[in-house]
Write a protein that holds these residues in place. Structure first.
Motif, PDB file in Angstrom:
ATOM      1  N   ALA A 285       1.047  -1.204   0.098  1.00 44.10           N
ATOM      2  CA  ALA A 285       0.019  -0.075  -0.056  1.00 44.10           C
ATOM      3  C   ALA A 285       0.801   1.319   0.000  1.00 44.10           C
ATOM      4  CB  ALA A 285      -0.976  -0.123   1.279  1.00 44.10           C
ATOM      5  N   HIS A 286       1.976   1.220   0.846  1.00 45.25           N
ATOM      6  CA  HIS A 286       3.134   2.318   0.734  1.00 45.25           C
ATOM      7  C   HIS A 286       3.497   2.585  -0.587  1.00 45.25           C
ATOM      8  CE1 HIS A 286       2.962   3.431   5.318  1.00 45.25           C
ATOM      9  NE2 HIS A 286       2.043   2.778   5.205  1.00 45.25           N
ATOM     10  N   ASN A 287       3.842   1.337  -1.149  1.00 44.31           N
ATOM     11  CA  ASN A 287       4.349   1.478  -2.606  1.00 44.31           C
ATOM     12  C   ASN A 287       3.438   2.311  -3.408  1.00 44.31           C
ATOM     13  OD1 ASN A 287       6.266  -1.740  -2.432  1.00 44.31           O
ATOM     14  ND2 ASN A 287       6.851  -0.108  -1.777  1.00 44.31           N
ATOM     15  N   ALA A 288       2.348   1.964  -3.346  1.00 37.08           N
ATOM     16  CA  ALA A 288       1.222   2.769  -4.267  1.00 37.08           C
ATOM     17  C   ALA A 288       1.280   4.038  -3.924  1.00 37.08           C
ATOM     18  CB  ALA A 288      -0.129   2.013  -4.190  1.00 37.08           C
ATOM     19  N   VAL A 289       1.343   4.615  -2.622  1.00 36.51           N
ATOM     20  CA  VAL A 289       1.075   6.024  -2.347  1.00 36.51           C
ATOM     21  C   VAL A 289       2.439   6.616  -2.775  1.00 36.51           C
ATOM     22  CG1 VAL A 289       1.171   7.379  -0.526  1.00 36.51           C
ATOM     23  CG2 VAL A 289      -0.251   5.276  -0.338  1.00 36.51           C
ATOM     24  N   ALA A 290       3.485   6.067  -2.980  1.00 39.04           N
ATOM     25  CA  ALA A 290       4.945   6.639  -3.374  1.00 39.04           C
ATOM     26  C   ALA A 290       4.583   6.889  -5.155  1.00 39.04           C
ATOM     27  CB  ALA A 290       5.998   5.734  -3.231  1.00 39.04           C
ATOM     28  N   ALA A 291       3.936   5.712  -5.612  1.00 32.34           N
ATOM     29  CA  ALA A 291       3.736   5.810  -6.920  1.00 32.34           C
ATOM     30  C   ALA A 291       2.602   7.150  -7.347  1.00 32.34           C
ATOM     31  CB  ALA A 291       3.081   4.666  -7.551  1.00 32.34           C
ATOM     32  N   LEU A 292       1.967   7.123  -6.588  1.00 35.61           N
ATOM     33  CA  LEU A 292       0.922   8.087  -6.611  1.00 35.61           C
ATOM     34  C   LEU A 292       1.214   9.598  -6.753  1.00 35.61           C
ATOM     35  CD1 LEU A 292      -2.188   9.111  -6.515  1.00 35.61           C
ATOM     36  CD2 LEU A 292      -2.280   9.003  -4.279  1.00 35.61           C
ATOM     37  N   ALA A 293       2.378   9.948  -5.347  1.00 33.74           N
ATOM     38  CA  ALA A 293       2.834  11.168  -5.130  1.00 33.74           C
ATOM     39  C   ALA A 293       3.850  11.228  -6.293  1.00 33.74           C
ATOM     40  CB  ALA A 293       3.712  11.149  -3.953  1.00 33.74           C
ATOM     41  N   ALA A 294       4.488  10.376  -6.897  1.00 35.41           N
ATOM     42  CA  ALA A 294       5.671  10.653  -8.164  1.00 35.41           C
ATOM     43  C   ALA A 294       4.722  11.213  -9.088  1.00 35.41           C
ATOM     44  CB  ALA A 294       6.438   9.465  -8.384  1.00 35.41           C
ATOM     45  N   GLY A 295       3.450  10.316  -9.705  1.00 38.12           N
ATOM     46  CA  GLY A 295       2.967  10.570 -10.874  1.00 38.12           C
ATOM     47  C   GLY A 295       2.282  12.021 -10.592  1.00 38.12           C
ATOM     48  N   VAL A 296       1.671  12.403  -9.472  1.00 39.13           N
ATOM     49  CA  VAL A 296       1.383  13.915  -9.366  1.00 39.13           C
ATOM     50  C   VAL A 296       2.386  14.967  -9.329  1.00 39.13           C
ATOM     51  CG1 VAL A 296       0.301  15.485  -7.717  1.00 39.13           C
ATOM     52  CG2 VAL A 296      -0.670  12.964  -7.752  1.00 39.13           C
ATOM     53  N   ALA A 297       3.498  14.388  -9.185  1.00 38.92           N
ATOM     54  CA  ALA A 297       4.734  15.468  -9.223  1.00 38.92           C
ATOM     55  C   ALA A 297       4.939  15.581 -10.697  1.00 38.92           C
ATOM     56  CB  ALA A 297       6.027  14.864  -8.326  1.00 38.92           C
ATOM     57  N   LEU A 298       4.701  14.778 -11.676  1.00 35.62           N
ATOM     58  CA  LEU A 298       5.158  14.662 -12.847  1.00 35.62           C
ATOM     59  C   LEU A 298       3.845  15.397 -13.694  1.00 35.62           C
ATOM     60  CD1 LEU A 298       7.740  13.959 -14.251  1.00 35.62           C
ATOM     61  CD2 LEU A 298       6.477  11.862 -15.151  1.00 35.62           C
ATOM     62  N   GLY A 299       2.696  15.616 -12.921  1.00 37.79           N
ATOM     63  CA  GLY A 299       1.495  16.439 -13.623  1.00 37.79           C
ATOM     64  C   GLY A 299       0.534  15.537 -13.840  1.00 37.79           C
ATOM     65  N   VAL A 300       0.548  14.154 -13.378  1.00 32.24           N
ATOM     66  CA  VAL A 300      -0.868  13.361 -13.724  1.00 32.24           C
ATOM     67  C   VAL A 300      -1.745  13.692 -12.750  1.00 32.24           C
ATOM     68  CG1 VAL A 300      -1.411  10.974 -14.011  1.00 32.24           C
ATOM     69  CG2 VAL A 300       0.875  11.631 -14.665  1.00 32.24           C
ATOM     70  N   PRO A 301      -3.063  14.139 -12.826  1.00 34.29           N
ATOM     71  CA  PRO A 301      -4.029  14.435 -12.075  1.00 34.29           C
ATOM     72  C   PRO A 301      -4.080  13.051 -11.017  1.00 34.29           C
ATOM     73  CG  PRO A 301      -4.997  14.891 -13.991  1.00 34.29           C
ATOM     74  CD  PRO A 301      -3.521  14.296 -14.191  1.00 34.29           C
ATOM     75  N   ALA A 302      -4.134  13.241  -9.710  1.00 33.64           N
ATOM     76  CA  ALA A 302      -4.500  12.447  -8.652  1.00 33.64           C
ATOM     77  C   ALA A 302      -5.556  11.746  -8.718  1.00 33.64           C
ATOM     78  CB  ALA A 302      -4.428  13.020  -7.277  1.00 33.64           C
ATOM     79  N   ALA A 303      -6.802  12.543  -9.258  1.00 39.07           N
ATOM     80  CA  ALA A 303      -8.334  11.798  -9.297  1.00 39.07           C
ATOM     81  C   ALA A 303      -8.064  10.733 -10.593  1.00 39.07           C
ATOM     82  CB  ALA A 303      -9.196  12.924  -9.685  1.00 39.07           C
ATOM     83  N   GLU A 304      -7.054  10.778 -11.543  1.00 41.05           N
ATOM     84  CA  GLU A 304      -6.955   9.815 -12.533  1.00 41.05           C
ATOM     85  C   GLU A 304      -6.032   8.546 -12.053  1.00 41.05           C
ATOM     86  OE1 GLU A 304      -6.008  11.637 -16.087  1.00 41.05           O
ATOM     87  OE2 GLU A 304      -7.572  13.184 -16.027  1.00 41.05           O
ATOM     88  N   LEU A 305      -5.079   8.998 -11.384  1.00 42.80           N
ATOM     89  CA  LEU A 305      -3.926   8.226 -11.189  1.00 42.80           C
ATOM     90  C   LEU A 305      -4.353   7.349 -10.163  1.00 42.80           C
ATOM     91  CD1 LEU A 305      -1.129   7.053 -11.925  1.00 42.80           C
ATOM     92  CD2 LEU A 305      -0.133   8.817 -10.394  1.00 42.80           C
ATOM     93  N   ALA A 306      -5.073   7.667  -9.076  1.00 45.56           N
ATOM     94  CA  ALA A 306      -5.233   6.794  -8.014  1.00 45.56           C
ATOM     95  C   ALA A 306      -6.078   5.448  -8.337  1.00 45.56           C
ATOM     96  CB  ALA A 306      -5.803   7.686  -6.957  1.00 45.56           C
ATOM     97  N   PRO A 307      -7.284   5.779  -8.954  1.00 45.91           N
ATOM     98  CA  PRO A 307      -8.051   4.505  -9.363  1.00 45.91           C
ATOM     99  C   PRO A 307      -7.301   3.768 -10.336  1.00 45.91           C
ATOM    100  CG  PRO A 307      -9.095   6.537 -10.311  1.00 45.91           C
ATOM    101  CD  PRO A 307      -8.013   7.004  -9.535  1.00 45.91           C
ATOM    102  N   ALA A 308      -6.494   4.337 -11.306  1.00 43.79           N
ATOM    103  CA  ALA A 308      -5.722   3.560 -12.113  1.00 43.79           C
ATOM    104  C   ALA A 308      -4.698   2.560 -11.403  1.00 43.79           C
ATOM    105  CB  ALA A 308      -4.900   4.403 -13.263  1.00 43.79           C
TER     106      ALA A 308
END
Length: 462
Positions: A285-308
């Protein structure tokens, strides 16, 4: 020659092309139009997947395998100096390129996310690759393990993002210049290359210094080694922390087990966000949160990346279900460091309920066993019973006095039920004699213990 293919690598020869890291780079080069060749010690499904891309794969190592017109020879740190193909390259004056330099060249001109840390790199890299693919971002990626089929560890995508696993074991991650870097955790490992935590922290500091101007570091707020690294940084790099700590920028509010999945809720930009992680355990679960934070930092919207992120259902050898026979599930785990072993066993314990957990553990490397054998034994105490094989040497020569007995003694001292098995051929029968309907069997380690899963299932079936 496809755009983006470095001229010096238009006819590369890989020594050890079947390895996880090497095969991924070879695959991307082949997809970009290079004429790729290489050799490996034995044939494999990975070699077949490369051949399907037009790659020439020789079995065994011989000077004759290296073509005179090869533009370069690609090696990893595992290749010994007396390798005949390496010696032939010197005779011919063919440049020798380290795997990390080749990967760095492939990332040039793209927007790289480099995933580093002592544990969890493959999973986190895979989560990002799968989620970004699900969002039609068409990322390129290079992973240290296969997603769902041999050869699925890498892809040349049409998009601008390149997700790569960044290996600290030989300091090769110093070659990359990521726009976003993830550091999951920082622990002492790879004892043949690092003598102390001071050396480890210095190495990770160098990696952070490679982040491009304006880039972002995503780092754990919970792991003490990562927190210490954060304290040592000079503040010149934008840093986003994640975890359960009260001061985390992306705060994990809850991880709720749901069978072999988890429901994760985080606080991001002051608002809660809940999503599903399709693999069990707090660690993942923590790995997934790290992935979410990284994608958001690159400009991917969290609302899209989280469910993906829910599209990620695992990677080979990371709690991979190999099958079920006689009511017994056999699961494969790549865990070989005590922290990884503990995380996987705790994840299985949370998902298994009252089921017994039986482990077939193969220690990896003499140096790691010498330094961490006691901790490995303590981790095995989390299982109901364990079989411990001899040490898988990989690239190392034996160290006098260092055997699996170090682990077994520590495990027994911790109250574990542990049995030594010196012949892997005896494992299927031993497991069949131990396991009953409803039990879970984990084959655990970074060596060839993974090959025992199908044999155990076959014995259970009969």
């Amino acid at each position: 020659m496809a755009p983006g293919l470095p001229t010096a690598m238009d006819r590369p020869h890989f020594i050890g092309i079947g390895g996880a890291g090497m095969s991924g780079i070879a695959k991307i080069l082949a997809q970009r139009g290079a004429k790729v060749a290489g050799s490996d010690a034995k044939d494999s499904a990975t070699a077949e997947a490369l051949r399907a891309l037009g790659v020439t794969v020789h079995i065994g190592h011989a000077a004759a395998h290296l073509a005179d017109d090869a533009s370069c020879v690609v090696v990893s740190s595992a290749i010994r100096e007396d390798n005949p193909e390496l010696l032939r390259a010197a005779e011919l004056g063919i440049p020798v390129v380290h795997r990390s330099d080749a990967l760095a060249a492939l990332m040039d001109g793209l927007r790289p996310i480099a995933v580093a840390g002592t544990h969890g790199k493959t999973t986190t890299t895979s989560m990002l690759a799968v989620a970004l693919t699900a969002l039609d971002r068409e990322p390129s990626y290079a992973i240290g393990g296969d997603l769902d089929a041999p050869g699925s560890n890498a892809l040349h995508g049409a998009g601008e993002i390149f997700v790569a696993e960044a290996d600290e074991s030989d300091r090769s991650f110093h070659k990359y210049a990521p726009e976003v870097a993830i550091i999951l955790n920082v622990e002492l490992d790879h004892h043949a290359n690092y003598a102390s935590m001071e050396e480890i922290h210095a190495s990770f500091e160098t990696f952070v210094g490679r982040i491009v101007p304006g880039g972002t570091l995503v780092i754990s707020a919970d792991h003490e080694g990562a927190r210490e690294l954060t304290r040592r940084l000079d503040g010149s790099v934008r840093t986003v922390t994640y975890g359960e700590s009260a001061d985390a920028d992306v705060k994990v509010l809850s991880v709720v087990p749901q069978g072999l999945k988890s429901e994760v809720t985080v606080e991001l930009d002051g608002a809660p966000l809940t999503f599903t992680v399709s693999v069990p355990g707090r660690h993942y679960a923590h790995n997934a949160v790290a992935a979410l934070a990284a994608g958001v930092a690159l400009g991917v919207p969290a609302a899209e990346l989280a469910p993906a992120l829910a599209a990620y259902t695992g990677v080979k050898r990371r709690l991979q279900l190999k099958g079920e026979a006689a009511g017994v599930q056999v699961i494969d785990s790549y865990a070989h460091h005590p922290t990884e072993m503990t995380a996987d066993l705790e994840a299985m314990r949370s998902a298994a309920g009252d089921a017994r957990i039986l482990v077939v553990f193969q220690p990896h490397l003499f140096s790691r066993t010498r330094e961490l054998g006691k901790e490995m034994g303590h981790a095995l105490a989390l299982a109901d019973a364990s079989l411990v094989l001899d040490i898988y040497p990989a690239r190392e020569d034996p160290i006098p006095g260092v055997t699996s007995e170090l682990i077994i003694e520590a495990a027994r001292a911790a109250g574990a039920d542990v049995t030594a098995v010196h012949d892997a051929a005896e494992v299927p029968a031993a497991v069949a004699g131990m396991a009953g309907a409803g039990d879970l069997v984990l084959t655990m380690g970074a060596g060839d213990v993974t090959d025992l899963g199908p044999r155990i299932l076959d014995r259970l079936s009969n």
